[in-house]
Scaffold this motif. Structure first.
Motif, PDB file in Angstrom:
ATOM      1  N   PRO A 153     -20.130  -2.432  20.927  1.00 27.23           N
ATOM      2  CA  PRO A 153     -20.546  -3.066  19.669  1.00 27.23           C
ATOM      3  C   PRO A 153     -21.963  -3.631  19.668  1.00 27.23           C
ATOM      4  N   THR A 154     -22.769  -3.336  20.706  1.00 28.61           N
ATOM      5  CA  THR A 154     -24.147  -3.822  20.710  1.00 28.61           C
ATOM      6  C   THR A 154     -24.822  -3.472  19.384  1.00 28.61           C
ATOM      7  N   GLY A 155     -25.447  -4.461  18.761  1.00 28.83           N
ATOM      8  CA  GLY A 155     -25.994  -4.252  17.418  1.00 28.83           C
ATOM      9  C   GLY A 155     -27.131  -3.257  17.372  1.00 28.83           C
ATOM     10  N   ILE A 156     -28.126  -3.421  18.256  1.00 25.17           N
ATOM     11  CA  ILE A 156     -29.278  -2.513  18.261  1.00 25.17           C
ATOM     12  C   ILE A 156     -28.972  -1.390  19.247  1.00 25.17           C
ATOM     13  N   ARG A 157     -27.991  -0.581  18.884  1.00 21.81           N
ATOM     14  CA  ARG A 157     -27.539   0.529  19.734  1.00 21.81           C
ATOM     15  C   ARG A 157     -27.451   1.777  18.866  1.00 21.81           C
ATOM     16  N   PHE A 158     -28.219   2.811  19.247  1.00 22.24           N
ATOM     17  CA  PHE A 158     -28.280   4.013  18.433  1.00 22.24           C
ATOM     18  C   PHE A 158     -28.092   5.244  19.325  1.00 22.24           C
ATOM     19  N   PRO A 159     -26.856   5.644  19.598  1.00 24.43           N
ATOM     20  CA  PRO A 159     -26.633   6.879  20.355  1.00 24.43           C
ATOM     21  C   PRO A 159     -27.097   8.096  19.548  1.00 24.43           C
ATOM     22  N   ILE A 160     -27.810   8.994  20.211  1.00 25.97           N
ATOM     23  CA  ILE A 160     -28.342  10.197  19.573  1.00 25.97           C
ATOM     24  C   ILE A 160     -27.907  11.415  20.377  1.00 25.97           C
ATOM     25  N   ALA A 161     -27.457  12.450  19.659  1.00 24.41           N
ATOM     26  CA  ALA A 161     -27.127  13.742  20.274  1.00 24.41           C
ATOM     27  C   ALA A 161     -28.215  14.729  19.884  1.00 24.41           C
ATOM     28  N   LEU A 162     -29.127  15.029  20.802  1.00 24.60           N
ATOM     29  CA  LEU A 162     -30.221  15.961  20.527  1.00 24.60           C
ATOM     30  C   LEU A 162     -29.776  17.395  20.771  1.00 24.60           C
ATOM     31  N   VAL A 163     -30.232  18.295  19.908  1.00 22.39           N
ATOM     32  CA  VAL A 163     -30.027  19.719  20.148  1.00 22.39           C
ATOM     33  C   VAL A 163     -31.064  20.178  21.173  1.00 22.39           C
ATOM     34  N   LYS A 164     -30.606  20.680  22.300  1.00 21.32           N
ATOM     35  CA  LYS A 164     -31.516  21.069  23.376  1.00 21.32           C
ATOM     36  C   LYS A 164     -32.451  22.195  22.925  1.00 21.32           C
ATOM     37  N   GLY A 165     -33.738  21.987  23.133  1.00 19.91           N
ATOM     38  CA  GLY A 165     -34.719  23.038  22.914  1.00 19.91           C
ATOM     39  C   GLY A 165     -35.062  23.337  21.479  1.00 19.91           C
ATOM     40  N   LEU A 166     -34.520  22.573  20.529  1.00 21.42           N
ATOM     41  CA  LEU A 166     -34.795  22.850  19.122  1.00 21.42           C
ATOM     42  C   LEU A 166     -35.827  21.852  18.601  1.00 21.42           C
ATOM     43  N   VAL A 167     -37.048  22.323  18.347  1.00 22.40           N
ATOM     44  CA  VAL A 167     -38.140  21.483  17.860  1.00 22.40           C
ATOM     45  C   VAL A 167     -38.679  22.111  16.579  1.00 22.40           C
ATOM     46  N   CYS A 168     -38.757  21.322  15.505  1.00 23.29           N
ATOM     47  CA  CYS A 168     -39.152  21.841  14.189  1.00 23.29           C
ATOM     48  C   CYS A 168     -40.189  20.934  13.555  1.00 23.29           C
ATOM     49  N   ASP A 169     -40.949  21.484  12.614  1.00 19.92           N
ATOM     50  CA  ASP A 169     -41.729  20.655  11.711  1.00 19.92           C
ATOM     51  C   ASP A 169     -40.968  20.524  10.397  1.00 19.92           C
ATOM     52  N   ASP A 170     -40.726  21.642   9.711  1.00 18.38           N
ATOM     53  CA  ASP A 170     -39.951  21.628   8.471  1.00 18.38           C
ATOM     54  C   ASP A 170     -38.560  22.194   8.743  1.00 18.38           C
ATOM     55  N   ALA A 171     -37.546  21.543   8.211  1.00 19.94           N
ATOM     56  CA  ALA A 171     -36.172  21.994   8.454  1.00 19.94           C
ATOM     57  C   ALA A 171     -35.229  21.373   7.439  1.00 19.94           C
ATOM     58  N   VAL A 172     -34.088  22.035   7.265  1.00 25.43           N
ATOM     59  CA  VAL A 172     -32.980  21.502   6.477  1.00 25.43           C
ATOM     60  C   VAL A 172     -31.763  21.463   7.386  1.00 25.43           C
ATOM     61  N   VAL A 173     -31.215  20.270   7.579  1.00 26.11           N
ATOM     62  CA  VAL A 173     -30.047  20.098   8.432  1.00 26.11           C
ATOM     63  C   VAL A 173     -28.859  19.720   7.560  1.00 26.11           C
ATOM     64  N   THR A 174     -27.761  20.435   7.705  1.00 24.03           N
ATOM     65  CA  THR A 174     -26.522  20.082   7.011  1.00 24.03           C
ATOM     66  C   THR A 174     -25.419  19.905   8.038  1.00 24.03           C
ATOM     67  N   VAL A 175     -24.542  18.945   7.775  1.00 22.32           N
ATOM     68  CA  VAL A 175     -23.431  18.674   8.682  1.00 22.32           C
ATOM     69  C   VAL A 175     -22.325  17.979   7.909  1.00 22.32           C
ATOM     70  N   ARG A 176     -21.103  18.270   8.270  1.00 20.01           N
ATOM     71  CA  ARG A 176     -19.976  17.535   7.723  1.00 20.01           C
ATOM     72  C   ARG A 176     -19.736  16.316   8.607  1.00 20.01           C
ATOM     73  N   VAL A 177     -19.543  15.154   7.994  1.00 17.55           N
ATOM     74  CA  VAL A 177     -19.373  13.918   8.764  1.00 17.55           C
ATOM     75  C   VAL A 177     -18.101  13.200   8.329  1.00 17.55           C
ATOM     76  N   ARG A 178     -17.522  12.506   9.296  1.00 20.82           N
ATOM     77  CA  ARG A 178     -16.378  11.634   9.010  1.00 20.82           C
ATOM     78  C   ARG A 178     -16.571  10.345   9.786  1.00 20.82           C
ATOM     79  N   LEU A 179     -16.518   9.214   9.073  1.00 13.59           N
ATOM     80  CA  LEU A 179     -16.647   7.911   9.719  1.00 13.59           C
ATOM     81  C   LEU A 179     -15.267   7.514  10.204  1.00 13.59           C
ATOM     82  N   ALA A 180     -14.987   7.869  11.459  1.00 17.21           N
ATOM     83  CA  ALA A 180     -13.613   7.781  11.978  1.00 17.21           C
ATOM     84  C   ALA A 180     -13.218   6.391  12.422  1.00 17.21           C
ATOM     85  N   GLY A 181     -14.182   5.535  12.776  1.00 19.25           N
ATOM     86  CA  GLY A 181     -13.815   4.211  13.259  1.00 19.25           C
ATOM     87  C   GLY A 181     -15.020   3.339  13.511  1.00 19.25           C
ATOM     88  N   GLY A 182     -14.720   2.065  13.825  1.00 19.84           N
ATOM     89  CA  GLY A 182     -15.766   1.085  14.095  1.00 19.84           C
ATOM     90  C   GLY A 182     -15.438  -0.238  13.446  1.00 19.84           C
TER      91      GLY A 182
END
Length: 362
Positions: free
Chosen positions: A217-246
């Motif tokens: 529960p640390t407040g200033i905690r931001f886990p990030i999952a980076l896509v390996k090797g994918l570097v862009c300038d312009d891009a469109v990212v779409t993803v389905r999300v579900r806020l499962a808990g917290g």
């Protein structure tokens, strides 16, 4: 030591409060202190960067002839001779065509620049010059290149190869990853403090998703999952999300133009605040960009679609039809990833990255 000096007046203000003087809200004091510390950190970083450049100028000076020139007639035609340089002392004039430096042909700017830079400051180099239709031999002493405030890419166009185009479109395929493991295509990084994110393949009712499963529960905690090797300038990212808990936070986001854990863009939804925001994180400081917030309906615990688009400086984020739009020029290029906050347990599925579609002629 500098930071301690900044702290002293605020410590005195706090002490005065205890002595019965006019009290100031501690939140205001903390904000003033943070701004003062940020200003000192920025000043120290700027000073350190300039000192590093001065040090490089001393120990690794760049050789300099002292001309502007354009390609012409198989060489480089001098368009300007700068005063107090080796070129002027050697007698070079506007209109001269430099055919070779130290025996190396100079048919273009890249060849001329390389022939000069690979010599030493203070060294003398023979020049083969075409003047008024006749070839002549000259010799010039190379000086130090004047200090410039532009970066190397701007000073020396063509010297640095452009970044390779990313392999778009791209999709996250979890079929070959084992449930409970971190997918091979993902690198987990942590922005802020606390436990590292635990990014695992979760499977429910035959559907696979990428889940951030650590509930620190640390407040200033931001886990990030980076896509390996994918570097862009312009891009469109779409993803389905579900806020499962917290218990403290229920948030999920998409990261674009990731440089490091202190510099990236993120479009995120948060069920505790009922909003969609576009943040820029710069040197660890997170700010909502202008126009980058819109309210969203209360979360119902089901799956929703989040899209984050970066096209040049223009940014937009969409969540089930709600749109936030803004702009940014600070971060032009970087990695792609997924983001959560604090103890959020968030699920992500069908992550896809594509190039923005543009009208014909753009």
């Amino acid at each position: 030591m500098r930071a301690l000096c900044v702290l002293f007046p605020f410590a005195a203000a706090l002490f005065a409060q205890e002595e019965g003087a006019e009290r100031k809200d501690p939140v205001i004091l903390r904000r003033e202190l943070l701004h003062a510390l940020d200003a000192q950190i920025d000043a120290d970083a700027t000073r350190a960067h300039l000192e590093a450049r001065l040090m490089l100028d001393r120990i690794m000076p760049l050789p300099y002839l002292g001309i502007d020139a354009d390609p012409e007639g198989g060489g480089m035609k001098v368009t300007k001779v700068f005063p107090m340089t080796g070129a002027m002392k050697a007698g070079l004039k506007e209109g001269d065509v430099i055919l070779a430096v130290a025996g190396e042909a100079t048919p273009d700017a890249s060849a001329l620049g390389s022939a000069i830079r690979l010599r030493s400051v203070g060294g003398r180099v023979p020049l083969r010059v075409l003047r008024d239709g006749e070839e002549t031999a000259m010799e010039a002493e190379l000086g130090r290149r004047p200090e410039e405030d532009e970066d190397e890419e701007e000073q020396f166009p063509g010297l640095f190869p452009g970044a390779p185009e990313p392999p778009l479109p791209w999709k996250l395929d979890l079929a070959s990853d084992r449930a409970g493991d971190t997918p091979l295509a993902i690198e987990a990084v942590l922005a802020g403090h606390g436990h590292p994110g635990r990014w695992i393949v979760a499977e429910e009712a035959g559907q696979r998703a990428l889940r951030q499963a650590d509930g620190d529960p640390t407040g200033i905690r931001f886990p990030i999952a980076l896509v390996k090797g994918l570097v862009c300038d312009d891009a469109v990212v779409t993803v389905r999300v579900r806020l499962a808990g917290g218990d403290f936070d229920r948030a999920a986001g998409v990261v674009l133009r990731y440089r490091d854990t202190g510099n990236y863009l993120v479009a995120r939804v948060n069920a505790t605040e009922n909003d969609l925001r576009i943040f820029r994180v710069a040197n660890g400081i997170r700010r909502t960009l202008p126009g980058g917030r819109v309210e969203i309906p209360k979360d119902d615990g089901s799956w929703h679609v989040l899209e984050f688009r970066a096209d040049g400086p223009m940014l937009s984020a969409t969540y089930d039809g709600k749109v936030a739009s803004s702009y940014d020029t600070y971060l032009p290029r970087g990695g792609v990833g997924l983001w959560t906050k604090s103890d959020s347990v968030s699920d992500f599925a069908e992550l896809a990255v594509a190039a923005p579609e543009r009208a014909a002629g753009d």
